[in-house]
Design an enzyme around this catalytic site. Structure first.
Site, short mmCIF file in Angstrom:
data_model
loop_
_atom_site.label_atom_id
_atom_site.label_comp_id
_atom_site.label_asym_id
_atom_site.label_seq_id
_atom_site.Cartn_x
_atom_site.Cartn_y
_atom_site.Cartn_z
N THR A 130 3.51 3.14 2.38
CA THR A 130 3.51 2.98 3.95
C THR A 130 2.47 1.81 3.98
O THR A 130 1.56 1.59 3.05
CB THR A 130 2.80 4.17 4.32
OG1 THR A 130 2.65 3.64 5.75
CG2 THR A 130 1.79 4.89 3.85
N LYS A 159 -1.77 8.64 0.47
CA LYS A 159 -0.69 7.63 0.12
C LYS A 159 -1.40 6.48 -0.71
O LYS A 159 -0.77 5.97 -1.80
CB LYS A 159 0.03 7.05 1.22
CG LYS A 159 1.04 8.15 1.73
CD LYS A 159 2.16 8.53 0.76
CE LYS A 159 3.09 7.43 0.55
NZ LYS A 159 3.95 7.90 -0.67
#
Length: 347
Positions: A130, A159
């Site tokens: 992301t 992430k």
């Protein structure tokens, strides 16, 4: 090409599965079937002889070893992740376990498989991430692949950690990896806890449409089917060790996005009286809410020839129409844990 897609019952993963099968790839869909998974997401391809499903958790290393040994994939597309920022604020442990430990298990299982196969040069481990790992932008500038990491939430931190693990496995063990970092996705089959489906469904139910803060936060919106197209291009043609930012080139303030959706609903399914925009309600902002995300997609455009095909205006129209036509899909999901509740306020 035989693809092992993790998280293929989720929003982005299922778009990848549907498109890959439609293009003639053999797909093994690995999913733990947690709260956001939905079998109906892959119903259009589930009867294909190119499709198979494995219910397994990426936190379960033994299960992953079995799946790799059984199916011998040519490439991994790793999308399985906990992804809702508000949920990460309330329960960060799940994000650490799935996004970090789960990615570690996937890397180790993939590396063992790759070595058993004699380290084929064509194998790829494609890690899908992301733009939130880059932090928050001011009024100007865009994220590039060289932007320093600066995650601000438990979700984006988990992430970021997984991205670092993937790069480390490439450098230390030579695992042939590619990485992508995407902007906000939207479109059909979007689980009803994110901004766009929440806006549509709250509007249709006559409920307040919540907008965090003053709605000034800016996001770059990427139609999910465009994203799936880019991901399949990267896994096949991306340079080993390279990362690619994938953006929609469609920046919008949250409040403008919500007002556009209300206007589309006014057109397609009018209220008995007045506009859906009358239901917009400003609520207390999310803790640590990033001000702006924007992606510079020059690398993927220049090196691989990809650019988004759907404008946010056309994509929102398609999305609103899909939700109006697919109540049988979203209605059961409203009963799932946490859906319809304001999360992420414990901080």
């Amino acid at each position: 090409m035989k693809l092992l897609v993790t998280g293929g019952m989720g929003f982005i993963g299922s778009a990848v599965v549907r498109l890959a099968v439609a293009r003639g790839h053999e797909v093994v869909n690995l999913d733990a079937m947690t709260y956001a998974a939905c079998e109906a997401n892959v119903a259009p391809v589930s009867g294909s002889n190119l499709y198979s499903f494995e219910q397994a958790d990426i936190r379960d290393r033994a299960a992953l070893e079995r799946v790799f040994a059984t199916h011998n994939p040519d490439a991994v597309m790793h999308l399985a992740a906990e992804s809702h920022v508000d949920r990460s604020i309330d329960g960060p442990a799940d994000f650490v376990e799935t996004n970090i430990t789960g990615t570690f298990n996937m890397l180790e299982a993939a590396r063992a498989h790759w070595m058993r196969q004699g380290r084929p040069s064509g194998f790829r481990f494609h890690h899908i991430s992301t733009d939130e790992v880059f932090g928050s932008l001011g009024a100007e500038g865009q994220f590039t692949e060289d932007t320093p990491y600066d995650p601000r939430s438990p979700y984006s931190a988990s992430k970021a950690a997984s991205d670092h693990l993937v790069r480390a496995w490439a450098e230390t063990y030579g695992l042939p990896v590619v990485l992508t970092n995407c902007s906000n996705n939207y479109g059909p089959y979007h689980f009803p806890e994110k901004l766009i489906p929440v806006t549509i469904l709250n509007a249709l139910h006559g409920r307040p449409i919540p907008v965090y803060g003053t709605g000034e936060n800016v996001r770059d919106w990427l139609y999910v089917e465009d994203h799936a197209d880019a991901l399949l291009l990267v896994v096949q043609k991306g340079a080993v060790g390279r990362s690619y930012n994938i953006g929609g080139e469609n920046e919008r303030r949250n409040i403008d996005l919500v007002r556009t959706i209300c206007a589309l609903l006014d057109e397609m399914q009018p209220r008995a009286k007045g506009s859906y925009a009358e239901q917009i309600t400003f609520v207390t902002d999310r803790p640590g809410h990033d001000a702006r995300y924007a992606i510079d997609p020059a690398r993927i455009r220049t090196e691989l020839g990809w650019r988004p095909s759907v404008t946010v205006e056309e994509g929102l129209r398609r999305t609103v129409r899909w939700y109006l036509d697919n109540e049988a899909w979203w209605r059961p999901l409203l009963e799932r844990q946490g859906v319809g509740q304001r999360l992420g306020t414990r901080a």
